[in-house]
Design an enzyme around this catalytic site. Structure first.
Site, PDB file in Angstrom:
ATOM      1  N   MET A 155       8.818  -2.223  11.856  1.00 22.66           N
ATOM      2  CA  MET A 155       8.579  -1.125  10.916  1.00 22.66           C
ATOM      3  C   MET A 155       7.160  -1.197  10.377  1.00 22.66           C
ATOM      4  SD  MET A 155      12.051  -0.581   8.820  1.00 22.66           S
ATOM      5  CE  MET A 155      13.581  -0.294   9.711  1.00 22.66           C
ATOM      6  N   HIS A 211       9.318  -3.134   3.506  1.00 19.36           N
ATOM      7  CA  HIS A 211       8.912  -3.273   2.107  1.00 19.36           C
ATOM      8  C   HIS A 211      10.132  -3.563   1.231  1.00 19.36           C
ATOM      9  CE1 HIS A 211       5.590  -0.404   3.459  1.00 19.36           C
ATOM     10  NE2 HIS A 211       4.898  -1.405   2.951  1.00 19.36           N
ATOM     11  N   GLN A 245     -10.302  -2.739   2.253  1.00 16.08           N
ATOM     12  CA  GLN A 245      -9.890  -3.318   3.533  1.00 16.08           C
ATOM     13  C   GLN A 245      -9.982  -2.318   4.692  1.00 16.08           C
ATOM     14  OE1 GLN A 245      -5.984  -4.280   1.775  1.00 16.08           O
ATOM     15  NE2 GLN A 245      -5.067  -3.560   3.671  1.00 16.08           N
ATOM     16  N   MET A 300       0.843  -1.202   0.000  1.00 21.12           N
ATOM     17  CA  MET A 300       0.000   0.000   0.000  1.00 21.12           C
ATOM     18  C   MET A 300       0.878   1.251   0.000  1.00 21.12           C
ATOM     19  SD  MET A 300      -3.419  -0.896   2.059  1.00 21.12           S
ATOM     20  CE  MET A 300      -2.816  -0.542   3.699  1.00 21.12           C
ATOM     21  N   GLN A 353      -2.599 -12.277   7.710  1.00 21.46           N
ATOM     22  CA  GLN A 353      -2.800 -11.956   6.294  1.00 21.46           C
ATOM     23  C   GLN A 353      -2.064 -12.969   5.412  1.00 21.46           C
ATOM     24  OE1 GLN A 353      -2.565  -7.847   4.586  1.00 21.46           O
ATOM     25  NE2 GLN A 353      -0.494  -8.475   4.052  1.00 21.46           N
ATOM     26  N   TYR A 375       4.120   3.970   0.887  1.00 25.74           N
ATOM     27  CA  TYR A 375       4.823   4.616   2.001  1.00 25.74           C
ATOM     28  C   TYR A 375       5.888   3.666   2.553  1.00 25.74           C
ATOM     29  CZ  TYR A 375       5.680   8.539   4.917  1.00 25.74           C
ATOM     30  OH  TYR A 375       6.288   9.632   5.483  1.00 25.74           O
ATOM     31  N   GLY A 412       5.062 -10.108   4.024  1.00 22.62           N
ATOM     32  CA  GLY A 412       5.787 -10.060   5.297  1.00 22.62           C
ATOM     33  C   GLY A 412       5.072 -10.852   6.384  1.00 22.62           C
ATOM     34  N   ARG A 449       2.484   3.152   9.304  1.00 22.53           N
ATOM     35  CA  ARG A 449       1.714   3.949  10.265  1.00 22.53           C
ATOM     36  C   ARG A 449       2.590   4.528  11.380  1.00 22.53           C
ATOM     37  NH1 ARG A 449      -2.502  -0.210   8.986  1.00 22.53           N
ATOM     38  NH2 ARG A 449      -4.331   0.943   8.259  1.00 22.53           N
ATOM     39  N   HIS A 499       9.155   1.487   3.688  1.00 22.10           N
ATOM     40  CA  HIS A 499      10.207   1.468   4.708  1.00 22.10           C
ATOM     41  C   HIS A 499      11.053   0.240   4.419  1.00 22.10           C
ATOM     42  CE1 HIS A 499       7.665  -1.615   6.433  1.00 22.10           C
ATOM     43  NE2 HIS A 499       6.669  -0.752   6.560  1.00 22.10           N
TER      44      HIS A 499
HETATM   45  P1  AMP Z   1       1.627  -2.775   3.492  1.00 23.82           P
HETATM   46  O1  AMP Z   1       2.129  -1.749   2.529  1.00 23.82           O
HETATM   47  O2  AMP Z   1       1.647  -2.321   4.909  1.00 23.82           O
HETATM   48  O3  AMP Z   1       0.332  -3.402   3.049  1.00 23.82           O
HETATM   49  O4  AMP Z   1       2.689  -3.961   3.452  1.00 23.82           O
HETATM   50  C1  AMP Z   1       3.080  -4.555   2.251  1.00 23.82           C
HETATM   51  C2  AMP Z   1       3.854  -5.805   2.570  1.00 23.82           C
HETATM   52  O5  AMP Z   1       4.990  -5.464   3.355  1.00 23.82           O
HETATM   53  C3  AMP Z   1       3.034  -6.823   3.381  1.00 23.82           C
HETATM   54  O6  AMP Z   1       3.309  -8.128   2.894  1.00 23.82           O
HETATM   55  C4  AMP Z   1       3.569  -6.628   4.780  1.00 23.82           C
HETATM   56  O7  AMP Z   1       3.468  -7.782   5.585  1.00 23.82           O
HETATM   57  C5  AMP Z   1       5.021  -6.288   4.506  1.00 23.82           C
HETATM   58  N1  AMP Z   1       5.606  -5.577   5.645  1.00 23.82           N
HETATM   59  C6  AMP Z   1       5.082  -4.522   6.295  1.00 23.82           C
HETATM   60  N2  AMP Z   1       5.867  -4.186   7.334  1.00 23.82           N
HETATM   61  C7  AMP Z   1       6.910  -5.058   7.346  1.00 23.82           C
HETATM   62  C8  AMP Z   1       8.054  -5.225   8.175  1.00 23.82           C
HETATM   63  N3  AMP Z   1       8.299  -4.445   9.226  1.00 23.82           N
HETATM   64  N4  AMP Z   1       8.901  -6.241   7.876  1.00 23.82           N
HETATM   65  C9  AMP Z   1       8.661  -7.053   6.822  1.00 23.82           C
HETATM   66  N5  AMP Z   1       7.603  -6.946   5.995  1.00 23.82           N
HETATM   67  C10 AMP Z   1       6.733  -5.951   6.253  1.00 23.82           C
END
Ligand code: AMP
Length: 308
Positions: free
Chosen positions: A197, A49, A73, A42, A166, A44, A160, A200, A46
């Site tokens: 990380m 990602h 979601q 989604m 999920q 932003y 992740g 948010r 770090h």
């Molecule tokens: P999001 O953009 O938050 O939907 O996350 C995209 C992907 O990055 C998802 O598969 C998350 O599980 C993964 N992710 C988010 N935070 C972390 C983290 N701290 N370490 C590893 N993977 C992450």
């Protein structure tokens, strides 16, 4: 070429906004036998990602990152409008790990009818834990991931373990729908002080940022209890909960101690069984999640993925 190091400067990934263009670009490359890695996000970004993207880069010929804040979601009361966004920054970050394509559709491209008329619901693993507070959440996630996998086609998809439930839902869905996709789970990337990380985290002020450490500290306290001989799930959960409740700025949502494969509740922690400890808590505005897995060996030693 960089004048100093002689290394090639990272090139910006191509941005693709339509399903048609993504399909045609991938078809071209697949024709010459290339493999595709997909990292759904989604945005932003770090280092969490980026670690997924780097893992995909090391294993696949083409790396596609989807960048879409999925409205399905989010409940109306949740933070869709304030979810952090910075597409330009994200593109340059993706360039540093060699991403080829960033798929950045708008809502109409992903949801030709809105509200969505066709959704995907996965029973079993999507129940409990996150669902208790966010009953709409996994239907939104499963639907958007199913769409992305249908758009991208055969691929390796990287997720992740930060979002452990999920990942379990996606694995179940891919298996149930017999999709031609290999799902790979990647470890949680943490800040040096242990905070997992998350996009948010940017909404935490300085005090809340400190308070947010209660989550990883809680997991560590739970593991300490297990190392000291705690074998009841309730006892373990109580140790985690006490640590989080000691932090006044953290408002605990749940602590779950469940089987690490099917996410079902467990009463007694037995040797040789993968266990998941999962937490959600609000710290200030953001709702944060964290987790760790562990397994007790026959000799009683505790192996865990928590490296806080
Ligand atoms: P999001 O953009 O938050 O939907 O996350 C995209 C992907 O990055 C998802 O598969 C998350 O599980 C993964 N992710 C988010 N935070 C972390 C983290 N701290 N370490 C590893 N993977 C992450």
């Amino acid at each position: 070429m960089s004048p100093i190091t002689g290394a090639a400067a990272p090139s910006t990934p191509a941005v693709v906004r339509t399903i048609l263009e993504l399909r045609s670009r991938l078809a071209e490359r697949r024709g010459s036998g290339q493999t595709v890695g997909l990292v759904p996000t989604m945005g932003y970004f770090h280092d969490g990602h980026l670690s997924l993207m780097a893992t995909a880069r090391a294993a696949c010929d083409i790396v596609v990152v989807s960048h879409f804040v999925n409205p399905l979601q989010f409940a109306p009361s949740e933070d869709l409008a304030t979810y952090p966004r910075d597409f330009t920054r994200d593109l340059s970050m993706a360039a540093t790990v060699g991403v080829d394509l960033v798929f950045h559709p708008d809502r109409a491209e992903m949801y030709p009818t809105w509200p969505a008329t066709t959704t995907v619901r996965v029973s079993g693993v999507s129940e409990g834990l996150e669902s208790a507070s966010r009953p709409h959440f996994f239907e939104g996630v499963a639907t958007v991931v199913a769409k992305l996998l249908a758009i991208v086609g055969p691929c390796v998809a990287y997720f992740g373990t930060k979002d452990y439930q999920q990942l379990a839902v996606v694995r179940r869905m891919v298996d149930d729908l017999r999709l031609p996709v290999e799902v790979v789970g990647c470890p949680i990337v943490r800040e040096p002080d242990g905070l997992a990380m998350s996009s948010r985290n940017v909404h935490l002020n300085e005090l809340e940022r400190q308070a947010a450490l209660a989550l990883s500290r809680g997991l560590a306290a739970g593991l300490d209890a297990v190392r000291r001989g705690e074998r009841s799930a309730a006892g373990l959960a109580a140790a985690v909960e006490a640590t989080i409740r000691a932090e006044p700025l953290a408002e605990l949502d749940y602590v779950a101690v469940v089987d690490g494969h099917d996410l079902r509740a467990v009463n007694t922690i037995e040797a040789g069984r993968l266990m998941l400890v999962a937490i959600a808590a609000k710290v200030g505005r953001p709702r944060l999640i964290d987790n760790c897995t562990f397994e007790i060996s026959a000799s009683g030693s505790v192996a865990t993925d928590l490296v806080a």
